[in-house]
Scaffold this motif. Structure first.
Motif, PDB file in Angstrom:
ATOM      1  N   MET A   1       0.827  -1.212   0.000  1.00 16.54           N
ATOM      2  CA  MET A   1       0.000   0.000   0.000  1.00 16.54           C
ATOM      3  C   MET A   1       0.863   1.265   0.000  1.00 16.54           C
ATOM      4  O   MET A   1       0.556   2.240  -0.700  1.00 16.54           O
ATOM      5  N   LEU A   2       1.942   1.273   0.767  1.00 13.64           N
ATOM      6  CA  LEU A   2       2.825   2.446   0.787  1.00 13.64           C
ATOM      7  C   LEU A   2       3.547   2.608  -0.546  1.00 13.64           C
ATOM      8  O   LEU A   2       3.779   3.742  -0.996  1.00 13.64           O
ATOM      9  N   THR A   3       3.887   1.506  -1.186  1.00 17.99           N
ATOM     10  CA  THR A   3       4.492   1.571  -2.515  1.00 17.99           C
ATOM     11  C   THR A   3       3.506   2.176  -3.514  1.00 17.99           C
ATOM     12  O   THR A   3       3.884   3.016  -4.344  1.00 17.99           O
ATOM     13  N   ALA A   4       2.246   1.768  -3.419  1.00 18.11           N
ATOM     14  CA  ALA A   4       1.210   2.339  -4.295  1.00 18.11           C
ATOM     15  C   ALA A   4       1.009   3.824  -4.014  1.00 18.11           C
ATOM     16  O   ALA A   4       0.843   4.623  -4.947  1.00 18.11           O
ATOM     17  N   PHE A   5       1.035   4.198  -2.733  1.00 17.48           N
ATOM     18  CA  PHE A   5       0.901   5.617  -2.385  1.00 17.48           C
ATOM     19  C   PHE A   5       2.015   6.439  -3.023  1.00 17.48           C
ATOM     20  O   PHE A   5       1.765   7.487  -3.633  1.00 17.48           O
ATOM     21  N   ALA A   6       3.246   5.978  -2.901  1.00 17.75           N
ATOM     22  CA  ALA A   6       4.377   6.710  -3.475  1.00 17.75           C
ATOM     23  C   ALA A   6       4.250   6.801  -4.993  1.00 17.75           C
ATOM     24  O   ALA A   6       4.410   7.876  -5.585  1.00 17.75           O
ATOM     25  N   LYS A   7       3.965   5.688  -5.637  1.00 19.41           N
ATOM     26  CA  LYS A   7       3.889   5.641  -7.093  1.00 19.41           C
ATOM     27  C   LYS A   7       2.832   6.611  -7.640  1.00 19.41           C
ATOM     28  O   LYS A   7       3.073   7.323  -8.617  1.00 19.41           O
ATOM     29  N   HIS A   8       1.681   6.656  -7.003  1.00 21.12           N
ATOM     30  CA  HIS A   8       0.573   7.434  -7.558  1.00 21.12           C
ATOM     31  C   HIS A   8       0.493   8.861  -7.027  1.00 21.12           C
ATOM     32  O   HIS A   8      -0.201   9.701  -7.608  1.00 21.12           O
ATOM     33  N   SER A   9       1.229   9.153  -5.962  1.00 22.92           N
ATOM     34  CA  SER A   9       1.318  10.547  -5.500  1.00 22.92           C
ATOM     35  C   SER A   9       2.549  11.242  -6.058  1.00 22.92           C
ATOM     36  O   SER A   9       2.696  12.454  -5.937  1.00 22.92           O
ATOM     37  N   LEU A  10       3.460  10.449  -6.640  1.00 21.08           N
ATOM     38  CA  LEU A  10       4.737  10.938  -7.172  1.00 21.08           C
ATOM     39  C   LEU A  10       5.661  11.500  -6.097  1.00 21.08           C
ATOM     40  O   LEU A  10       6.522  12.324  -6.387  1.00 21.08           O
ATOM     41  N   VAL A  11       5.488  11.052  -4.860  1.00 23.91           N
ATOM     42  CA  VAL A  11       6.472  11.372  -3.832  1.00 23.91           C
ATOM     43  C   VAL A  11       7.534  10.286  -3.846  1.00 23.91           C
ATOM     44  O   VAL A  11       7.272   9.137  -4.220  1.00 23.91           O
ATOM     45  N   ASP A  12       8.757  10.641  -3.480  1.00 24.22           N
ATOM     46  CA  ASP A  12       9.792   9.647  -3.215  1.00 24.22           C
ATOM     47  C   ASP A  12       9.713   9.311  -1.733  1.00 24.22           C
ATOM     48  O   ASP A  12       9.692  10.220  -0.884  1.00 24.22           O
ATOM     49  N   LEU A  13       9.653   8.028  -1.428  1.00 29.65           N
ATOM     50  CA  LEU A  13       9.399   7.611  -0.053  1.00 29.65           C
ATOM     51  C   LEU A  13      10.296   6.429   0.319  1.00 29.65           C
ATOM     52  O   LEU A  13      10.363   5.445  -0.406  1.00 29.65           O
ATOM     53  N   GLU A  14      10.981   6.584   1.435  1.00 31.50           N
ATOM     54  CA  GLU A  14      11.753   5.476   2.005  1.00 31.50           C
ATOM     55  C   GLU A  14      11.258   5.222   3.420  1.00 31.50           C
ATOM     56  O   GLU A  14      11.147   6.159   4.219  1.00 31.50           O
ATOM     57  N   VAL A  15      10.952   3.970   3.707  1.00 32.87           N
ATOM     58  CA  VAL A  15      10.480   3.600   5.041  1.00 32.87           C
ATOM     59  C   VAL A  15      11.189   2.329   5.475  1.00 32.87           C
ATOM     60  O   VAL A  15      11.187   1.326   4.754  1.00 32.87           O
ATOM     61  N   GLU A  16      11.800   2.381   6.634  1.00 33.60           N
ATOM     62  CA  GLU A  16      12.352   1.185   7.265  1.00 33.60           C
ATOM     63  C   GLU A  16      11.774   1.105   8.669  1.00 33.60           C
ATOM     64  O   GLU A  16      12.047   1.979   9.506  1.00 33.60           O
ATOM     65  N   ALA A  17      10.942   0.114   8.898  1.00 32.13           N
ATOM     66  CA  ALA A  17      10.265  -0.011  10.189  1.00 32.13           C
ATOM     67  C   ALA A  17      10.451  -1.409  10.743  1.00 32.13           C
ATOM     68  O   ALA A  17      10.398  -2.395  10.002  1.00 32.13           O
ATOM     69  N   ARG A  18      10.672  -1.473  12.030  1.00 31.09           N
ATOM     70  CA  ARG A  18      10.747  -2.746  12.731  1.00 31.09           C
ATOM     71  C   ARG A  18       9.858  -2.627  13.957  1.00 31.09           C
ATOM     72  O   ARG A  18       9.927  -1.632  14.690  1.00 31.09           O
ATOM     73  N   GLY A  19       9.025  -3.646  14.162  1.00 29.10           N
ATOM     74  CA  GLY A  19       8.114  -3.584  15.294  1.00 29.10           C
ATOM     75  C   GLY A  19       7.724  -4.965  15.777  1.00 29.10           C
ATOM     76  O   GLY A  19       8.193  -5.983  15.257  1.00 29.10           O
ATOM     77  N   ASP A  20       6.840  -4.984  16.759  1.00 31.15           N
ATOM     78  CA  ASP A  20       6.421  -6.237  17.393  1.00 31.15           C
ATOM     79  C   ASP A  20       5.301  -6.901  16.590  1.00 31.15           C
ATOM     80  O   ASP A  20       4.219  -7.181  17.108  1.00 31.15           O
ATOM     81  N   VAL A  21       5.589  -7.170  15.313  1.00 26.02           N
ATOM     82  CA  VAL A  21       4.573  -7.765  14.439  1.00 26.02           C
ATOM     83  C   VAL A  21       4.256  -9.203  14.847  1.00 26.02           C
ATOM     84  O   VAL A  21       3.246  -9.768  14.394  1.00 26.02           O
ATOM     85  N   ASP A  22       5.097  -9.807  15.678  1.00 28.08           N
ATOM     86  CA  ASP A  22       4.780 -11.139  16.192  1.00 28.08           C
ATOM     87  C   ASP A  22       3.585 -11.088  17.133  1.00 28.08           C
ATOM     88  O   ASP A  22       2.884 -12.088  17.312  1.00 28.08           O
ATOM     89  N   ILE A  23       3.350  -9.910  17.721  1.00 27.81           N
ATOM     90  CA  ILE A  23       2.169  -9.719  18.566  1.00 27.81           C
ATOM     91  C   ILE A  23       0.982  -9.315  17.701  1.00 27.81           C
ATOM     92  O   ILE A  23      -0.096  -9.900  17.764  1.00 27.81           O
ATOM     93  N   ASP A  24       1.191  -8.276  16.861  1.00 29.83           N
ATOM     94  CA  ASP A  24       0.134  -7.744  15.995  1.00 29.83           C
ATOM     95  C   ASP A  24       0.796  -6.721  15.075  1.00 29.83           C
ATOM     96  O   ASP A  24       1.817  -6.124  15.445  1.00 29.83           O
ATOM     97  N   VAL A  25       0.207  -6.499  13.914  1.00 26.20           N
ATOM     98  CA  VAL A  25       0.769  -5.493  13.003  1.00 26.20           C
ATOM     99  C   VAL A  25       0.361  -4.084  13.418  1.00 26.20           C
ATOM    100  O   VAL A  25       0.892  -3.101  12.898  1.00 26.20           O
ATOM    101  N   HIS A  26      -0.578  -3.967  14.340  1.00 20.77           N
ATOM    102  CA  HIS A  26      -1.184  -2.688  14.700  1.00 20.77           C
ATOM    103  C   HIS A  26      -0.150  -1.612  15.037  1.00 20.77           C
ATOM    104  O   HIS A  26      -0.194  -0.505  14.502  1.00 20.77           O
ATOM    105  N   HIS A  27       0.773  -1.918  15.936  1.00 18.29           N
ATOM    106  CA  HIS A  27       1.730  -0.906  16.396  1.00 18.29           C
ATOM    107  C   HIS A  27       2.600  -0.388  15.254  1.00 18.29           C
ATOM    108  O   HIS A  27       2.808   0.821  15.112  1.00 18.29           O
ATOM    109  N   THR A  28       3.100  -1.295  14.437  1.00 12.43           N
ATOM    110  CA  THR A  28       3.988  -0.901  13.344  1.00 12.43           C
ATOM    111  C   THR A  28       3.244  -0.067  12.314  1.00 12.43           C
ATOM    112  O   THR A  28       3.754   0.954  11.836  1.00 12.43           O
TER     113      THR A  28
END
Length: 201
Positions: free
Chosen positions: A42-69
């Motif tokens: 979804m973030l890749t689609a946002f960047a592509k269609h808004s024409l913004v350049d976007l870099e995101v590196e996120a690490r979180g407790d996705v083993d619990i839930d994706v919510h926080h990340t």
């Protein structure tokens, strides 16, 4: 408009670690890694269609839930948008887009108002409980837009007009938002100063 409209942020909590950079005057390039594959999509689609350049590196407790990340990434993205926009001088301010994806149709209207407000509706009953890609619940779509709009200071009306497939519905929403956002933040040569009768946004 000659100043670079860029921002780079880091955010560290006990639940996530996020590094994000954005260039509002990019060409749609992106490098996304959140540990949540559908959200990356979804973030890749946002960047592509808004024409913004976007870099995101996120690490979180996705083993619990994706919510926080997902939420924390939305917070950082919204904050970065606000910083990159600066005083908002010379922008179009408003954007409107209607985007289909097969069975799905979504409309987004964006106002770079400085007043956070999200009106979101039209998703079919039960969408919020559906697991997209086996890990991303439909409820997170609204949640990430709440985080972005609040921290970016945007007014956003996002409406699903049609749709059956949850993946298509979510993607149409992100693409519609991207296209409307692209219009709203675009420089307008006819705009002098801040596009508000109040003189501030």
């Amino acid at each position: 408009m000659t100043a670079e409209r860029v921002a780079e942020l880091r955010r560290e909590t006990s639940e996530s670690s996020i590094r994000l950079s954005i260039d509002l005057d990019g060409s749609g390039r992106s490098q996304i890694s959140t540990g949540v594959p559908f959200f990356d999509h979804m973030l890749t689609a946002f960047a592509k269609h808004s024409l913004v350049d976007l870099e995101v590196e996120a690490r979180g407790d996705v083993d619990i839930d994706v919510h926080h990340t997902v939420e924390d990434t939305g917070i950082v993205l919204g904050t970065a948008i606000a910083r990159a926009l600066g005083d908002k001088a010379g922008i179009a301010r408003f954007g409107d887009a209607l985007v289909p994806l097969d069975d799905a149709l979504a409309q987004a209207v964006v106002d770079v108002s400085g007043r956070p407000y999200l009106v979101h509706g039209g998703e079919p009953a039960g969408f919020e409980f559906h697991l997209i890609g086996g890990h991303f619940t439909g409820s997170m779509v609204r949640h990430v837009f709440e985080a972005i709009t609040f921290h970016a200071g945007l007014t956003v009306h996002l409406t699903v007009l049609a749709g059956r497939d949850p993946h298509h519905i979510a993607e149409a929403e992100f693409k519609a938002f991207a296209r409307a956002f692209r219009q709203a933040v675009a420089p307008d040569a006819r705009v002098t100063g801040i596009p508000s009768t109040k003189g501030a946004l």
